[in-house]
Design a protein around this motif. Structure first.
Motif, PDB file in Angstrom:
ATOM      1  N   ASN A 234       0.848  -1.192   0.000  1.00 46.25           N
ATOM      2  CA  ASN A 234       0.000   0.000   0.000  1.00 46.25           C
ATOM      3  C   ASN A 234       0.879   1.236   0.000  1.00 46.25           C
ATOM      4  O   ASN A 234       1.663   1.457   0.929  1.00 46.25           O
ATOM      5  N   ILE A 235       0.784   2.038  -1.061  1.00 47.56           N
ATOM      6  CA  ILE A 235       1.621   3.227  -1.213  1.00 47.56           C
ATOM      7  C   ILE A 235       0.793   4.455  -0.865  1.00 47.56           C
ATOM      8  O   ILE A 235       0.046   4.980  -1.698  1.00 47.56           O
ATOM      9  N   GLY A 236       0.874   4.879   0.381  1.00 52.25           N
ATOM     10  CA  GLY A 236       0.193   6.083   0.800  1.00 52.25           C
ATOM     11  C   GLY A 236       1.079   7.301   0.659  1.00 52.25           C
ATOM     12  O   GLY A 236       2.237   7.215   0.258  1.00 52.25           O
ATOM     13  N   SER A 237       0.543   8.451   1.021  1.00 53.19           N
ATOM     14  CA  SER A 237       1.302   9.687   0.889  1.00 53.19           C
ATOM     15  C   SER A 237       2.397   9.798   1.940  1.00 53.19           C
ATOM     16  O   SER A 237       3.484  10.308   1.668  1.00 53.19           O
ATOM     17  N   GLN A 238       2.115   9.316   3.167  1.00 52.71           N
ATOM     18  CA  GLN A 238       3.109   9.406   4.238  1.00 52.71           C
ATOM     19  C   GLN A 238       3.301   8.082   4.966  1.00 52.71           C
ATOM     20  O   GLN A 238       4.026   8.032   5.953  1.00 52.71           O
ATOM     21  N   ARG A 239       2.700   7.020   4.459  1.00 53.23           N
ATOM     22  CA  ARG A 239       2.884   5.712   5.089  1.00 53.23           C
ATOM     23  C   ARG A 239       2.910   4.634   4.023  1.00 53.23           C
ATOM     24  O   ARG A 239       1.986   4.526   3.210  1.00 53.23           O
TER      25      ARG A 239
ATOM     26  N   LYS B 201       6.297 -11.071  -7.396  1.00 56.15           N
ATOM     27  CA  LYS B 201       5.228 -10.321  -8.046  1.00 56.15           C
ATOM     28  C   LYS B 201       4.372  -9.690  -6.959  1.00 56.15           C
ATOM     29  O   LYS B 201       4.014 -10.346  -5.984  1.00 56.15           O
ATOM     30  N   VAL B 202       4.045  -8.419  -7.132  1.00 56.90           N
ATOM     31  CA  VAL B 202       3.382  -7.665  -6.070  1.00 56.90           C
ATOM     32  C   VAL B 202       2.081  -7.061  -6.582  1.00 56.90           C
ATOM     33  O   VAL B 202       1.972  -6.654  -7.737  1.00 56.90           O
ATOM     34  N   ARG B 203       1.090  -7.048  -5.705  1.00 57.09           N
ATOM     35  CA  ARG B 203      -0.145  -6.280  -5.935  1.00 57.09           C
ATOM     36  C   ARG B 203      -0.042  -5.032  -5.060  1.00 57.09           C
ATOM     37  O   ARG B 203       0.141  -5.154  -3.848  1.00 57.09           O
ATOM     38  N   TYR B 204      -0.172  -3.868  -5.669  1.00 58.79           N
ATOM     39  CA  TYR B 204      -0.066  -2.659  -4.855  1.00 58.79           C
ATOM     40  C   TYR B 204      -1.230  -1.720  -5.116  1.00 58.79           C
ATOM     41  O   TYR B 204      -1.866  -1.766  -6.180  1.00 58.79           O
ATOM     42  N   ALA B 205      -1.517  -0.900  -4.106  1.00 58.08           N
ATOM     43  CA  ALA B 205      -2.617   0.058  -4.176  1.00 58.08           C
ATOM     44  C   ALA B 205      -2.069   1.468  -4.122  1.00 58.08           C
ATOM     45  O   ALA B 205      -1.153   1.757  -3.359  1.00 58.08           O
ATOM     46  N   ILE B 206      -2.634   2.339  -4.949  1.00 61.13           N
ATOM     47  CA  ILE B 206      -2.269   3.747  -4.945  1.00 61.13           C
ATOM     48  C   ILE B 206      -3.359   4.529  -4.220  1.00 61.13           C
ATOM     49  O   ILE B 206      -4.481   4.045  -4.047  1.00 61.13           O
ATOM     50  N   SER B 207      -3.047   5.746  -3.790  1.00 59.03           N
ATOM     51  CA  SER B 207      -4.003   6.528  -3.006  1.00 59.03           C
ATOM     52  C   SER B 207      -5.181   6.963  -3.871  1.00 59.03           C
ATOM     53  O   SER B 207      -5.089   7.074  -5.094  1.00 59.03           O
ATOM     54  N   GLY B 208      -6.306   7.201  -3.206  1.00 65.26           N
ATOM     55  CA  GLY B 208      -7.504   7.628  -3.937  1.00 65.26           C
ATOM     56  C   GLY B 208      -7.329   8.965  -4.618  1.00 65.26           C
ATOM     57  O   GLY B 208      -7.930   9.225  -5.670  1.00 65.26           O
TER      58      GLY B 208
END
Length: 624
Positions: free
Chosen positions: A11-16, A71-78
């Protein structure tokens, strides 16, 4: 169906930045095998700094969780993506793809060839409805490069609100009452309205960074200092004189945080009205809090006060099995921050209800190439059959030519046979002569070795306080075993390994060598084999040194170290028999007493100590 049994979620958040490794349990659920997170403290106005810190954080997590090359599944911020809910006319399923593409062209504020987009039909809506998610291609490539630079391969790209929704459905099912899930991130807060099987989401540009920026402005300090104060001393002030009993500075900080956070309930009320009027939804009756912003003390009570609704923390890990390598206390403490990771893990086992996949162009090209592989393989097989037939014809022709060439070579060989016999005879003679020459050369090299070794030793021990009296070659001495042995070494430990016999000085010239060899290698009466040459692998150096007033050994030790720095004929480091990757330094303090010792103290009237040094040679030298 799941793609594999192990899912790496990021999970790639803005500050975490957080990462988890999931596996499938025996009952088809998720088991979390590893988990880690990294915080980024970057001013929202300095986006370049945040990107570089994100790259470092992802790389650190990859190494810590040992998932490089996975292989990775990642999420970007809304906030990074554009999300729109659109209603579709009642058409047949065959036309849905074309219709959604048309709607995307109308709603996405960029040309479709400049974005990566995907959609999903919403189940349970009164009318056919779809959610469209899009992101600029260059922005997605920048994020994807950050992931790939850490040694990870992109499998799927989700968006945070959709991953949160999947985690909610897996944990809470289909509750009858309308629920609002508030995920307070750093730069944005995601609002998820969940009602039956349908949902609606909106991202609001208010989050933890907004609160930090307000504190920085209020106190005229830097963003980093304001973030530190918020984390260390911050809390949310409540109404009704909540701060009257607090320290004045803490109360002032709490009020600044309350004022900044008060914008969020107003946006929630505005979004709720929009959801009810435009999408026919119902007002929420219960609220779940998630995200890093919810960590502020009294945040839950603040939203209860403002929204007048029952509120609890979101718990997406309630149905997750915790593996042995994960601390349950950390999962319990940070569970409300792990919704996106759980949602991504559900994608890996095929239990997600919303499957948005924002595939970067480079990944899509790889997938397209994989889809074309079967056709390439079939074409290659046909080509190989044709090439094989042609090769068979060529082989037959080549065989005929080879047979003709072999016949000609046989005739030529018979013609040259007499010359070969003479050449072989000369070659044997050359081998015999070379063997004799090598023996002379080696003998001369061994002879010169002793001269050079003595010269080197004399130069290193040049002192008017030290006299060298004996230089004795030794045979078969195991220096490493001598050094590593814990047993005390007797004074005559190495006497039996001396090559030079005691009566050497009185032996007539020409006979000492043979008798010496016979002493080292005794023969039986019936053994008529020649005695092999002995080889010296070490020397014993004896002498006297005149002590100074302190009576210490500093002088001899200094000369010994001088020899070590310049020597090419002696070894001062030998392999460690207990660890072949290490070496033993012979003149270290703990090893020195094994190779260097005082053999006798001066008697009354004598001025010198007698010493003895045992050193291995740089190579073995034959004694003939």
């Amino acid at each position: 169906m799941p793609d594999n049994q192990t899912t790496v979620a990021l999970n790639i958040g803005s500050q975490r930045i957080s990462m988890a490794v999931f596996e499938t349990s025996k009952h088809g659920g998720l088991v979390i095998k590893a988990y880690g997170s990294e915080s980024i403290v970057a001013d929202p106005l300095m986006d370049a700094s945040r990107i570089s810190q994100t790259r470092v954080a992802v790389a650190d997590l990859t190494q810590r969780l040992k998932v490089a090359k996975s292989k990775v599944r990642y999420a970007i911020s809304g906030q990074a993506a554009f999300t729109r809910f659109v209603k579709l006319p009642p058409l047949q399923d065959d036309n849905v793809e074309q219709l959604v593409t048309f709607e995307a062209q109308q709603h996405v504020p960029f040309p479709l060839n400049e974005v990566v987009w995907d959609y999903e039909l919403i189940q349970g809506a009164a009318e056919k409805e779809a959610v469209i998610v899009a992101i600029k291609s260059d922005a997605l490539d920048e994020i994807n490069n950050t992931v790939n630079d850490a040694g990870l391969e992109t499998l799927e790209v989700d968006v945070a609100p959709m991953a949160l929704y999947n985690a909610f459905r897996s944990t809470y099912g289909n509750p009858e009452e309308p629920i609002l899930l508030i995920d307070i991130g750093a730069k944005t807060s995601n609002l998820l309205y969940i009602e039956g099987k349908r949902f609606f989401t909106r991202s609001i540009s208010i989050g933890g960074a907004s609160i930090t920026a307000a504190v920085a402005k209020e106190y005229n300090v830097s963003f980093l200092e304001a973030e530190h104060q918020k984390i260390s001393n911050g809390l949310v002030a409540l109404g009704g004189g909540h701060t009257e009993q607090m320290d004045e500075s803490v109360a002032a900080l709490a009020m600044a945080i309350r004022n900044a956070l008060s914008r969020l309930p107003a946006e929630i009320a505005r979004t709720t009205n929009y959801y009810r009027s435009q999408h026919g939804g119902s007002a929420p009756r219960r609220v779940l809090l998630a995200g890093g912003g919810a960590n502020l003390p009294y945040a839950l009570e603040f939203f209860q006060e403002k929204l007048s609704l029952p509120i609890e923390y979101f718990n997406p890990v309630r149905n997750i099995t915790i593996g042995k390598g994960v601390d349950p206390a950390i999962i319990q403490r940070e569970g409300h921050l792990m919704g996106e990771l759980v949602g991504l893990g559900l994608r890996g086992i095929g239990k997600s209800e919303i499957n948005i996949d924002l595939v970067p162009v480079v990944v899509e090209q790889t997938r397209a190439a994989d889809r074309r592989k079967p056709y390439f393989i079939a074409a290659a097989a046909i080509l190989l059959v044709g090439v094989g037939s042609w090769a068979l014809l060529q082989h037959l022709a080549a065989k005929e030519a080879a047979d003709d060439l072999a016949r000609k070579m046989t005739e030529r060989k018979e013609t040259l046979a007499p010359f070969k016999t003479g050449i072989d005879r000369l070659l044997k003679k050359e081998v015999a002569l070379r063997k004799i020459a090598d023996q002379y050369t080696q003998a001369e090299a061994d002879h010169v070795f002793w001269i050079d070794a003595l010269e080197e030793l004399s130069g290193a021990f040049a002192s008017d306080s030290v006299w060298l009296t004996e230089f004795e070659p030794l045979n078969g001495l195991d220096i490493a075993q001598l050094i590593t042995s814990n047993k005390p070494v007797p004074a005559d430990k190495n006497a039996k390994k001396s090559i030079v016999r005691a009566e050497f000085a009185a032996t007539p010239y020409g006979t000492s060598s043979l008798e010496n060899l016979q002493a080292l290698e005794p023969q039986t009466k019936n053994d008529k084999k020649p005695v092999p040459a002995a080889a010296a692998n070490a020397v014993r150096i004896s002498g006297f040194w005149r002590a100074n007033n302190k009576g210490n050994q500093d002088l001899v030790l200094a000369l010994l170290k001088n020899l070590k720095d310049k020597s090419t004929h002696f070894k001062f480091e030998v392999p460690n028999p207990e660890n072949p990757k290490q070496t033993i330094n012979l003149i270290d303090d703990q090893n020195l007493q094994k190779i260097y010792k005082i053999t006798s103290l001066p008697k009354p009237g004598e001025l010198a100590f007698k010493f003895e040094i045992t050193l291995p040679l740089a190579r073995e030298v034959a004694i003939k």
